[in-house]
Design a protein around this motif. Structure first.
Motif, PDB file in Angstrom:
ATOM      1  N   ASN A  25      -5.651 -10.536  12.373  1.00 39.56           N
ATOM      2  CA  ASN A  25      -4.873 -11.068  11.255  1.00 39.56           C
ATOM      3  C   ASN A  25      -3.722 -10.108  10.931  1.00 39.56           C
ATOM      4  O   ASN A  25      -3.677  -9.509   9.859  1.00 39.56           O
TER       5      ASN A  25
ATOM      6  N   ASP B 133     -16.526 -16.326  21.054  1.00 39.12           N
ATOM      7  CA  ASP B 133     -15.243 -16.171  21.753  1.00 39.12           C
ATOM      8  C   ASP B 133     -15.350 -15.843  23.232  1.00 39.12           C
ATOM      9  O   ASP B 133     -14.497 -16.253  24.015  1.00 39.12           O
TER      10      ASP B 133
ATOM     11  N   PRO C 296     -17.781 -17.999  14.808  1.00 39.84           N
ATOM     12  CA  PRO C 296     -17.905 -16.539  14.975  1.00 39.84           C
ATOM     13  C   PRO C 296     -18.842 -16.187  16.126  1.00 39.84           C
ATOM     14  O   PRO C 296     -19.897 -16.811  16.295  1.00 39.84           O
ATOM     15  N   GLY C 297     -18.432 -15.241  16.915  1.00 38.74           N
ATOM     16  CA  GLY C 297     -19.281 -14.738  18.004  1.00 38.74           C
ATOM     17  C   GLY C 297     -19.252 -15.573  19.266  1.00 38.74           C
ATOM     18  O   GLY C 297     -19.855 -15.189  20.266  1.00 38.74           O
TER      19      GLY C 297
ATOM     20  N   ARG D  51      -9.832  -8.585   5.746  1.00 39.94           N
ATOM     21  CA  ARG D  51      -9.000  -7.503   5.208  1.00 39.94           C
ATOM     22  C   ARG D  51      -8.064  -8.065   4.169  1.00 39.94           C
ATOM     23  O   ARG D  51      -7.687  -9.231   4.240  1.00 39.94           O
ATOM     24  N   GLN D  52      -7.649  -7.193   3.252  1.00 42.52           N
ATOM     25  CA  GLN D  52      -6.807  -7.648   2.153  1.00 42.52           C
ATOM     26  C   GLN D  52      -5.556  -6.782   2.061  1.00 42.52           C
ATOM     27  O   GLN D  52      -5.605  -5.579   2.327  1.00 42.52           O
TER      28      GLN D  52
ATOM     29  N   SER E 227      -3.152  -7.137   8.266  1.00 37.96           N
ATOM     30  CA  SER E 227      -3.517  -5.797   8.770  1.00 37.96           C
ATOM     31  C   SER E 227      -2.289  -5.018   9.226  1.00 37.96           C
ATOM     32  O   SER E 227      -2.357  -3.815   9.428  1.00 37.96           O
TER      33      SER E 227
ATOM     34  N   ASN F 266      -9.359  -0.117   4.264  1.00 34.13           N
ATOM     35  CA  ASN F 266     -10.773   0.197   4.483  1.00 34.13           C
ATOM     36  C   ASN F 266     -11.405   0.528   3.125  1.00 34.13           C
ATOM     37  O   ASN F 266     -11.187  -0.207   2.168  1.00 34.13           O
TER      38      ASN F 266
ATOM     39  N   LYS G 180       0.814  -1.227   0.000  1.00 26.60           N
ATOM     40  CA  LYS G 180       0.000   0.000   0.000  1.00 26.60           C
ATOM     41  C   LYS G 180       0.845   1.274   0.000  1.00 26.60           C
ATOM     42  O   LYS G 180       0.375   2.323  -0.424  1.00 26.60           O
TER      43      LYS G 180
ATOM     44  N   MET H 211     -10.109  -7.121  15.929  1.00 28.06           N
ATOM     45  CA  MET H 211     -11.420  -6.897  15.322  1.00 28.06           C
ATOM     46  C   MET H 211     -12.393  -8.071  15.496  1.00 28.06           C
ATOM     47  O   MET H 211     -13.552  -7.866  15.819  1.00 28.06           O
TER      48      MET H 211
ATOM     49  N   ASP I 144      -9.416 -18.510  15.024  1.00 29.94           N
ATOM     50  CA  ASP I 144     -10.068 -17.685  14.009  1.00 29.94           C
ATOM     51  C   ASP I 144     -10.959 -18.584  13.157  1.00 29.94           C
ATOM     52  O   ASP I 144     -10.574 -19.709  12.835  1.00 29.94           O
ATOM     53  N   PRO I 145     -12.139 -18.093  12.754  1.00 30.87           N
ATOM     54  CA  PRO I 145     -12.999 -18.903  11.883  1.00 30.87           C
ATOM     55  C   PRO I 145     -12.432 -19.067  10.465  1.00 30.87           C
ATOM     56  O   PRO I 145     -12.992 -19.799   9.658  1.00 30.87           O
TER      57      PRO I 145
ATOM     58  N   SER J  27     -19.595  -8.974  12.971  1.00 34.68           N
ATOM     59  CA  SER J  27     -19.228 -10.372  12.759  1.00 34.68           C
ATOM     60  C   SER J  27     -20.383 -11.284  13.120  1.00 34.68           C
ATOM     61  O   SER J  27     -21.233 -10.918  13.923  1.00 34.68           O
TER      62      SER J  27
ATOM     63  N   SER K 277      -5.881  -3.376   0.210  1.00 39.69           N
ATOM     64  CA  SER K 277      -7.031  -2.509   0.505  1.00 39.69           C
ATOM     65  C   SER K 277      -6.733  -1.745   1.772  1.00 39.69           C
ATOM     66  O   SER K 277      -6.010  -2.236   2.632  1.00 39.69           O
TER      67      SER K 277
HETATM   68  N1  LIG Z   1      -4.332  -4.288   4.467  1.00 35.48           N
HETATM   69  C1  LIG Z   1      -5.088  -3.649   5.371  1.00 35.48           C
HETATM   70  N2  LIG Z   1      -4.579  -3.378   6.577  1.00 35.48           N
HETATM   71  C2  LIG Z   1      -5.331  -2.754   7.485  1.00 35.48           C
HETATM   72  C3  LIG Z   1      -6.650  -2.297   7.196  1.00 35.48           C
HETATM   73  C4  LIG Z   1      -7.163  -2.594   5.906  1.00 35.48           C
HETATM   74  O1  LIG Z   1      -8.314  -2.270   5.574  1.00 35.48           O
HETATM   75  N3  LIG Z   1      -6.360  -3.273   5.028  1.00 35.48           N
HETATM   76  N4  LIG Z   1      -7.391  -1.659   8.144  1.00 35.48           N
HETATM   77  C5  LIG Z   1      -6.724  -1.168   9.337  1.00 35.48           C
HETATM   78  C6  LIG Z   1      -7.690  -1.027  10.439  1.00 35.48           C
HETATM   79  S1  LIG Z   1      -8.673   0.363  10.418  1.00 35.48           S
HETATM   80  C7  LIG Z   1      -7.785  -1.923  11.456  1.00 35.48           C
HETATM   81  S2  LIG Z   1      -8.852  -1.628  12.756  1.00 35.48           S
HETATM   82  C8  LIG Z   1      -6.920  -3.092  11.530  1.00 35.48           C
HETATM   83  C9  LIG Z   1      -7.634  -4.385  11.974  1.00 35.48           C
HETATM   84  O2  LIG Z   1      -6.692  -5.346  12.202  1.00 35.48           O
HETATM   85  P1  LIG Z   1      -7.074  -6.878  12.490  1.00 35.48           P
HETATM   86  O3  LIG Z   1      -8.068  -6.974  13.566  1.00 35.48           O
HETATM   87  O4  LIG Z   1      -5.814  -7.641  12.620  1.00 35.48           O
HETATM   88  O5  LIG Z   1      -7.708  -7.247  11.071  1.00 35.48           O
HETATM   89  P2  LIG Z   1      -8.934  -8.139  10.588  1.00 35.48           P
HETATM   90  O6  LIG Z   1      -8.553  -8.642   9.267  1.00 35.48           O
HETATM   91  O7  LIG Z   1     -10.176  -7.372  10.692  1.00 35.48           O
HETATM   92  O8  LIG Z   1      -8.890  -9.356  11.584  1.00 35.48           O
HETATM   93  C10 LIG Z   1      -9.986  -9.851  12.209  1.00 35.48           C
HETATM   94  C11 LIG Z   1      -9.886 -11.362  12.222  1.00 35.48           C
HETATM   95  O9  LIG Z   1     -10.946 -11.842  13.009  1.00 35.48           O
HETATM   96  C12 LIG Z   1     -11.517 -12.968  12.385  1.00 35.48           C
HETATM   97  N5  LIG Z   1     -12.875 -13.061  12.900  1.00 35.48           N
HETATM   98  C13 LIG Z   1     -14.027 -12.585  12.398  1.00 35.48           C
HETATM   99  N6  LIG Z   1     -15.048 -12.855  13.235  1.00 35.48           N
HETATM  100  C14 LIG Z   1     -14.519 -13.517  14.292  1.00 35.48           C
HETATM  101  C15 LIG Z   1     -15.055 -14.058  15.488  1.00 35.48           C
HETATM  102  O10 LIG Z   1     -16.240 -13.972  15.764  1.00 35.48           O
HETATM  103  N7  LIG Z   1     -14.175 -14.650  16.342  1.00 35.48           N
HETATM  104  C16 LIG Z   1     -12.843 -14.762  16.063  1.00 35.48           C
HETATM  105  N8  LIG Z   1     -12.056 -15.357  16.938  1.00 35.48           N
HETATM  106  N9  LIG Z   1     -12.321 -14.277  14.934  1.00 35.48           N
HETATM  107  C17 LIG Z   1     -13.146 -13.634  14.076  1.00 35.48           C
HETATM  108  C18 LIG Z   1     -11.390 -12.708  10.923  1.00 35.48           C
HETATM  109  O11 LIG Z   1     -11.424 -13.916  10.205  1.00 35.48           O
HETATM  110  C19 LIG Z   1     -10.052 -11.983  10.843  1.00 35.48           C
HETATM  111  O12 LIG Z   1      -9.008 -12.882  10.601  1.00 35.48           O
HETATM  112  O13 LIG Z   1      -6.299  -3.306  10.283  1.00 35.48           O
HETATM  113  C20 LIG Z   1      -5.653  -2.139   9.793  1.00 35.48           C
HETATM  114  N10 LIG Z   1      -4.813  -2.543   8.706  1.00 35.48           N
END
Ligand SMILES: Nc1nc2c(c(=O)[nH]1)N[C@H]1C(S)=C(S)[C@@H](COP(=O)(O)OP(=O)(O)OC[C@H]3O[C@@H](n4cnc5c(=O)[nH]c(N)nc54)[C@H](O)[C@@H]3O)O[C@H]1N2
Ligand SMILES: Nc1nc2c(c(=O)[nH]1)N[C@H]1C(S)=C(S)[C@@H](COP(=O)(O)OP(=O)(O)OC[C@H]3O[C@@H](n4cnc5c(=O)[nH]c(N)nc54)[C@H](O)[C@@H]3O)O[C@H]1N2
Ligand code: SF4
Ligand SMILES: [Mo]
Length: 721
Positions: A180, A233, A230-231, A594-595, A184, A600, A55, A307, A212-213, A705, A598
């Motif tokens: 993740n 935890d 999911p949900g 998240r990818q 992220s 957001n 990015k 998240m 993680d799911p 979620s 990307s």
């Molecule tokens: N490339 C990239 N990087 C980013 C962002 C982006 O959009 N793209 N956004 C940024 C922002 S604003 C933030 S806040 C951070 C977030 O950072 P992270 O929280 O590390 O990112 P997520 O990918 O949302 O990870 C959430 C994980 O929770 C899992 N999950 C979903 N539901 C549940 C559940 O009910 N229980 C459990 N145990 N797991 C669950 C998902 O499969 C996912 O792997 O990333 C930041 N970095």
């Protein structure tokens, strides 16, 4: 040193921190004259050590983007016209003030999005506008994100920003639940180059376990990964704590002397034995016990959840339980456990400590936190008639149509407002409803210091980034826009107005840069602006250090392990565990992902980030696909209580059976946006499926979620793919 290129234009390197995500990587930007020729990782940055992600190069794309707004835009019918700044400020302030006079503060709302936190001008000067405007309804991306972390920190440690950070550079056991970081790059855990930090844990003989799911990119590198429903935890975390307490693995150590409520925990956890939660979590009881034993059986261990365990129906309980597991096992405020940073600028002393449930949202009566209401209630508070209906909105660096639950409903609500102003660099899905858009300079045109992320970092460092380019002629920084709006909106008594004018005069004269020196001098590391600015790669200030109980903000310098507000939510969890037994085998739950390319919703206009195959796909397990009559490449219709979308199916063993996943931040097919590239790669918005009525009733955070959905094969050909 600058050197001459063959063409004769001066070549030089500029060093700065990337402002796109929380990892704040050091960048080396190569320039030839005024053109960027390369963006690389800054090898000399002591924290990020040369790491960058895909990015970072898009900073250039955003800066050069012809769609990026450079002058204020005023809506005329279905089109927009460019107008001058003074006219724009006057109009925005007059219209907002008019509505406030006629209908009161209850008619006004503000929504602040994520990039505010990455922009120190907004962080420091934004409050001037909020104070001057005094809207009754304040919202932000916090309540579709980390609100439960703040709630737990506020109720346990006395300050919403005193957030425990996993000390991953020294831990022997890193348990990751619902995060993740390989994609992220870490959140509430500023950890640039996370991948190498994870590998380093393994190289020193430690273990990384992921719950993680989805078998995520992080799970793929871990020593073990378990699918969890999911949900579910909060039940799982409670069962881990139950095991620690029951098997007498608890050893809170030094901190036992400054905690209250330790003796209450066994009774509170009694209903959550591993057997009681196993079916709902999808892990057998013995596996849960083994996890607890492994965690406590290692010298140092830390559990970290983001998240996935925050934007769900029990986000508040999850973050509380995570803190408890770290505390009770003796892994709190100790190297290798959960610790607190000592940043060079400490925003905790002056910042808003928090505050909870002092008032409630208008329609659904959800609690405020820190003066903000849950954004899941924003649309209903615009749509439902009656006193204090929201009639005017100011958005700053936010795209809630794509980022908040039931975005389609919010889209309709925004269309019905009397007046809307957006401070934003794009005409996008949200700002297309604005009567006026005020675009600030690009990130490369202003300087920067990370007031927030050094506080959340796994190591103490400091870094100042000078501006790379002069602002374009006539352009305004975010902070200058705030000052102008605040000046025009300030009301109150003569004394209030005079005081505010004095503050604005000072802050306007020195700018954020001028304020930094004072902030550094007050900080724990005895730095000043000159020393920091001269260190163009940043300064290393050492590993995290124990700081409790001194650092606590509770009046008695004690930690409340069992705050009433949180404990009383446990009965809701018990009910949900019972309820989960009634789930039919065919019921599906939707989660987000998240990818790497990307960020957001707002970086899909960068050609390099969207090229290649369709990425807005529905991930589904082969068994679930089969029983739903879906095959790889099919176009699926996904329905929830609130909406319906279509997406291409991607069959994968990496997702749990019964769970489907869509990325968030897509859905650029709405008419009237000015994002040429993104419009050509629209994808669909997951938040047209997420439900505004689904929230964590404790914190008010959106439950994005575990959304109940159905899927079926669409008859037509795929729309994207
Ligand atoms: N490339 C990239 N990087 C980013 C962002 C982006 O959009 N793209 N956004 C940024 C922002 S604003 C933030 S806040 C951070 C977030 O950072 P992270 O929280 O590390 O990112 P997520 O990918 O949302 O990870 C959430 C994980 O929770 C899992 N999950 C979903 N539901 C549940 C559940 O009910 N229980 C459990 N145990 N797991 C669950 C998902 O499969 C996912 O792997 O990333 C930041 N970095
Ligand atoms: N289903 C689902 N929904 C989610 C998430 C999820 O995982 N799943 N993640 C949630 C999370 S963690 C977050 S943080 C939110 C993000 O939610 P938002 O903050 O509402 O959305 P963003 O996509 O970050 O939009 C940022 C906006 O800021 C503008 N912008 C960028 N830079 C600047 C700047 O320097 N100044 C100004 N004034 N404007 C700027 C962009 O043009 C864009 O309009 O989304 C949340 N929504
Ligand atoms: S990981 Fe985050 S901070 Fe680092 S280069 Fe990528 S977007 Fe920028
Ligand atoms: Mo976020």
């Amino acid at each position: 040193m600058p050197s001459e290129s063959p063409a004769g234009s001066e070549e030089r390197n500029h060093y700065r921190a990337c402002n796109l995500c929380e990892a704040i990587c050091g960048l080396e930007i190569r320039l030839s004259g005024d053109s960027i020729t390369a963006i690389r990782g800054d090898q000399a940055d002591p924290f990020s050590r040369g790491h960058i992600c895909a990015k970072a190069v898009a900073l250039q794309d955003v800066h050069d983007d012809p769609d990026r707004l450079r002058k204020p835009l005023r809506r005329r019918g279905s089109d927009y016209e460019e107008i001058g700044w003074d006219e724009a400020f006057d109009e925005a302030a007059n219209r907002l003030a008019e509505i406030r006079t006629k209908h009161g503060r209850g008619a006004l709302a503000v929504y602040a999005g994520n990039p505010n936190v990455h922009n120190w001008g907004s962080l420091i000067y934004g409050p001037l506008v909020y104070k001057a405007l005094r809207p009754k309804h304040r919202y932000s991306a916090t309540s579709v994100d980390q609100l439960p972390h703040h709630l737990a920190a506020y109720l346990m440690f006395g300050h919403q920003l005193l957030l425990p950070i996993p000390d991953i550079d020294r831990t022997d056991f890193f348990l990751i639940i619902g995060a993740n970081p390989v994609v992220s790059n870490g959140s509430l855990m500023t950890a640039p180059d996370f991948r190498h930090r994870l590998k380093a844990i393994q190289q020193r003989g430690g273990k990384v376990v992921v719950l993680d799911p989805r078998r995520t990119e992080t799970a793929a590198l871990a020593d073990a990964h378990h699918f969890v429903r999911p949900g579910s935890d909060a039940g799982l975390l409670a069962a881990i704590l139950h095991t620690i307490l029951n098997e007498e693995l608890a050893a809170p150590g030094r901190l036992a002397a400054c905690v209250d409520g330790l003796a209450d925990l066994p009774a509170l956890m009694a209903p959550f034995s591993p057997e009681a939660v196993a079916a709902s979590v999808g892990l057998d009881a013995e596996a849960i016990r083994q996890l607890a034993r492994a965690f406590c059986g290692t010298d140092t261990a830390v559990i970290y959840g983001r998240m996935g365990v925050s934007v769900q129906a029990f986000g508040g309980l999850c973050q509380w339980l995570i803190n408890l597991i770290n505390l009770v096992s003796g892994n709190f405020d100790r190297p290798g456990g959960a610790m607190f940073a000592t940043p060079a600028v400490d925003i905790l002393n002056d910042g808003n400590r928090g505050g909870f449930a002092r008032f409630h949202s208008r329609v659904r009566a959800l609690p405020e936190f820190g003066g903000e209401l849950p954004v899941a209630t924003m649309a209903e508070d615009m749509l439902a008639g009656g006193e204090e209906r929201i009639r005017a909105l100011l958005t700053v660096a936010g795209n809630p149509v794509l980022s908040t639950p039931n975005g389609a409903q919010l889209d309709r609500a925004l269309a019905g407002l009397d007046y809307m102003v957006s401070i934003d660099i794009y005409l996008n899905e949200t700002t297309r409803h604005a009567d006026l858009i005020l675009p600030p300079t690009s990130a490369l045109e202003h300087d920067h210091y990370d007031l927030v992320f050094h506080l959340l970092a796994v190591r103490n460092t400091a870094r100042y980034s000078a501006p790379l380019f002069d602002p374009a002629a006539g352009a305004k920084h975010d902070w200058q826009i705030y000052l102008e709006l605040a000046r025009r909106l300030q009301g109150g008594s003569l004394v209030t107005r005079l005081k505010a004018a004095l503050t604005r005069w000072h802050m306007g004269r020195v700018g954020p840069t001028g304020l930094l020196d004072g902030m550094l001098r007050k900080g724990a590391h005895d730095l000043d602006f000159r020393r920091l600015a001269d260190a163009e790669h940043g300064i290393d200030l050492g590993p995290l250090e124990p700081c409790l109980p001194e650092r606590l903000f509770t009046p008695d310098k004690r930690i409340d392990l069992a705050p009433n507000a949180i404990v009383s939510d446990l009965s809701r969890l018990r009910g949900a565990i019972v309820e989960s037994a009634r789930r039919a085998p065919g019921d599906l739950q939707l989660i987000s992902r998240r990818q790497p390319r990307s960020n957001n919703s707002w970086m899909h206009n960068a050609p390099r980030l969207v090229k290649g195959k369709e990425r807005c796909t529905l991930l589904i397990h082969p068994d679930t696909a089969r029983s739903s009559g879906l095959a790889h490449g099919d176009n699926a219709i996904v329905r929830s209580r609130v909406g319906r979308i279509e997406a291409m199916v991607e069959v994968s063993e990496d997702i749990m059976p019964g769970v489907v996943s869509l990325p968030h931040g897509w859905g650029h097919d709405r008419p009237g946006i000015r994002l040429q590239v993104a419009s050509a790669h629209p994808g669909v918005s997951i938040n047209d499926l997420t439900d505004d009525q689904a929230v964590d009733l404790l914190s008010g955070n959106a439950a994005l979620s575990a959304v109940p959905v159905t899927v079926e094969r669409a008859q037509e050909e795929p729309v994207h793919g």
